[in-house]
Write a protein that holds these residues in place. Structure first.
Motif, PDB file in Angstrom:
ATOM      1  N   ASP A 321      85.743  17.649  22.612  1.00 47.19           N
ATOM      2  CA  ASP A 321      87.021  17.464  23.300  1.00 47.19           C
ATOM      3  C   ASP A 321      87.901  16.408  22.655  1.00 47.19           C
ATOM      4  N   ARG A 322      87.507  15.958  21.464  1.00 47.70           N
ATOM      5  CA  ARG A 322      88.317  14.988  20.723  1.00 47.70           C
ATOM      6  C   ARG A 322      88.700  15.579  19.375  1.00 47.70           C
ATOM      7  N   PRO A 323      89.804  15.103  18.795  1.00 50.50           N
ATOM      8  CA  PRO A 323      90.172  15.581  17.455  1.00 50.50           C
ATOM      9  C   PRO A 323      89.147  15.155  16.413  1.00 50.50           C
ATOM     10  N   LEU A 324      89.229  15.774  15.281  1.00 53.63           N
ATOM     11  CA  LEU A 324      88.390  15.422  14.139  1.00 53.63           C
ATOM     12  C   LEU A 324      88.652  13.972  13.753  1.00 53.63           C
ATOM     13  N   ASP A 325      87.594  13.222  13.507  1.00 52.13           N
ATOM     14  CA  ASP A 325      87.730  11.823  13.090  1.00 52.13           C
ATOM     15  C   ASP A 325      88.464  11.787  11.744  1.00 52.13           C
ATOM     16  N   PRO A 326      89.600  11.050  11.627  1.00 52.44           N
ATOM     17  CA  PRO A 326      90.326  10.993  10.351  1.00 52.44           C
ATOM     18  C   PRO A 326      89.468  10.571   9.172  1.00 52.44           C
ATOM     19  N   ARG A 350      86.615  21.493  19.411  1.00 51.85           N
ATOM     20  CA  ARG A 350      86.372  22.802  20.010  1.00 51.85           C
ATOM     21  C   ARG A 350      87.424  23.821  19.530  1.00 51.85           C
ATOM     22  N   GLU A 351      88.666  23.388  19.466  1.00 51.12           N
ATOM     23  CA  GLU A 351      89.740  24.284  19.027  1.00 51.12           C
ATOM     24  C   GLU A 351      89.591  24.647  17.550  1.00 51.12           C
ATOM     25  N   ILE A 352      89.102  23.705  16.742  1.00 52.17           N
ATOM     26  CA  ILE A 352      88.837  24.006  15.331  1.00 52.17           C
ATOM     27  C   ILE A 352      87.757  25.074  15.223  1.00 52.17           C
ATOM     28  N   LEU A 353      86.690  24.921  16.006  1.00 52.17           N
ATOM     29  CA  LEU A 353      85.612  25.911  15.989  1.00 52.17           C
ATOM     30  C   LEU A 353      86.113  27.272  16.453  1.00 52.17           C
ATOM     31  N   GLU A 354      86.956  27.284  17.470  1.00 48.23           N
ATOM     32  CA  GLU A 354      87.501  28.554  17.948  1.00 48.23           C
ATOM     33  C   GLU A 354      88.394  29.206  16.906  1.00 48.23           C
ATOM     34  N   GLU A 355      89.132  28.381  16.155  1.00 47.20           N
ATOM     35  CA  GLU A 355      89.958  28.910  15.067  1.00 47.20           C
ATOM     36  C   GLU A 355      89.091  29.541  13.989  1.00 47.20           C
TER      37      GLU A 355
END
Length: 452
Positions: A321-326, A350-355
């Motif tokens: 539920d957090r963005p990718l660590d820079p 999660r959104e990256i995985l769904e993409e």
């Protein structure tokens, strides 16, 4: 007449994304008949070339290949496409044939010999996709080497291509191959020479033993959208493969062409081809059903394994539920698929995985009837300034739906079926000579390399 689209077809000698569907034939990747049938179909359809991606990598998580990748067929297994090319060349006469050889694995003299041999065998239909390699962490493990810094890999690639060009362009003069049986002179010694190269990463004092093919240098492709990748493309590439959202594609294409102009080349002459997934059927509803079935074949675990292949990062261990660590951008395996998910509007893990579950690295597909997908694709070309598409396999692992449904629509609109004249891939892709353009840096090595 409308400007025709450049159309290449993407494959790898391995399982493709929807292999779990019963109609998918990519499980036949070690069956030569599978490739022969595909190549003949594509030649009959009038596409420009068949492209084989290649690498020695595979997903690596926790210092080993994850069971998910083996079980799910994620970037694993795969064969060697250079073994397929001569066979499909023998059953075609115009279809271009392009493959990847990594500048991290193959030495320049090896690439020069393989590509020159293939250029002769295919009658000038061969192209080289210049990459530093995918799945770098796995490749380094396989070859027992340390993982090379991302930007340094591109420095090595620059030197690699420079030496390869000297071998192709500088070793044999035009007319040096005589084949004079009566005079006993096969080649004129004055027209064949060793080249001398002392670069930052490669040295050579030697001659390419293979006489030049119709193109001398294969058509040079490049796939890599990071800043060093764009710089390499602007210096050497005649065609570039790109995959991203429309705004990013527009910026990448403009930057490559700007840099090419700054290098004294004609940036507008570089063919930019977008990865295009066409989910097409006779009705929109049927296309959407196919799309849903494709997506359902891949789990989020599969998506995580695939992301690990491209980046070396294990998203399954990050907070979904957090963005990718820079700091993840420091990965040396691959930058493009990290950088695209950073920034102020960064998606969650999660959104990256769904993409990745839905689209992998290829961007959103065109879905609908033939007319609908061509309309969608034409809009993308108009917005980005790209020249065409590198078409992804359909749900069958082949290009049946594209050939049977999309190509007729393209011909109806005057967007296909009138390829440039010429016998070689370079002539048909660029509309110019069979040889490198005079402004290309490799052209300077032809007939000017000093005798050693």
């Amino acid at each position: 007449m409308a400007e025709p689209w450049k159309i290449g077809m993407f494959q790898c000698a391995g399982l493709m994304g929807s292999w779990k569907l019963p109609e998918n034939r990519s499980t036949q990747f070690l069956d030569l008949g599978h490739w022969i049938r595909m190549a003949q179909q594509l030649e009959d359809a009038g596409v420009d070339f068949l492209f084989f991606a290649d690498d020695y990598g595979y997903p690596v998580v926790d210092d080993g290949i994850p069971a998910t990748a083996i079980r799910g067929g994620v970037q694993f297994p795969k064969g060697d496409p250079t073994m397929i090319l001569p066979a499909v060349a023998a059953v075609t006469s115009r279809l271009g044939l392009v493959t990847t050889l990594s500048t991290q694995v193959e030495l320049p003299a090896m690439v020069a010999r393989k590509m020159s041999t293939l250029d002769n065998l295919t009658g000038g239909r061969i192209g080289w996709n210049i990459v530093t390699g995918a799945g770098q962490n796995a490749s380094a493990r396989l070859f027992g080497r340390a993982l090379t810094d991302h930007d340094k890999r591109y420095e090595i690639a620059d030197d690699h291509v420079d030496l390869s060009l000297k071998l192709w362009e500088g070793c044999w003069d035009d007319g040096a191959l005589l084949g004079d049986r009566e005079g006993g002179v096969y080649a004129d010694p004055e027209g064949v020479r060793e080249i001398a190269h002392e670069g930052p990463h490669f040295r050579s004092n030697g001659v390419l033993q293979v006489p030049p093919g119709p193109q001398r240098t294969p058509v040079l492709f490049q796939a890599g959208a990071s800043a060093p990748g764009r710089a390499l493309a602007a210096k050497y590439a005649e065609a570039v493969f790109l995959a991203a959202e429309v705004d990013a594609l527009t910026a990448q294409i403009a930057d490559i062409r700007r840099l090419a102009d700054a290098n004294g080349r004609d940036g507008s002459a570089i063919s930019c081809l977008i990865a295009g997934t066409f989910v097409v059927a006779e009705t929109t509803e049927e296309a959407e059903r196919i799309r849903a079935r494709q997506t359902a074949t891949k789990s989020l675990d599969d998506a995580a394994a695939q992301y690990a292949f491209f980046t070396g990062l294990d998203l399954s261990k990050m907070d979904p539920d957090r963005p990718l660590d820079p700091s993840a951008g420091l990965t040396q395996t691959g930058r493009t698929n990290v950088e695209r998910f950073l920034g102020p509007d960064a998606p969650t893990v999660r959104e990256i995985l769904e993409e990745f579950q839905a689209n992998s690295v290829m961007g959103k597909p065109f879905v609908g009837t033939p007319a609908e997908v061509v309309d969608q694709a034409a809009e993308v070309l108009a917005r980005t300034g790209a020249n065409g598409f590198l078409v992804q396999p359909d749900h069958t692992g082949t290009f049946d739906s594209f050939v049977e449904l999309v190509m007729p629509e393209l011909r109806r609109r005057g967007l296909a079926g009138h390829q440039e004249e010429g016998e070689t891939l370079r002539e048909r892709l660029t509309g110019g000579s069979a040889h490198l353009a005079p402004s290309h840096p490799g052209a300077a090595y032809r007939r000017t390399t000093a005798l050693v």
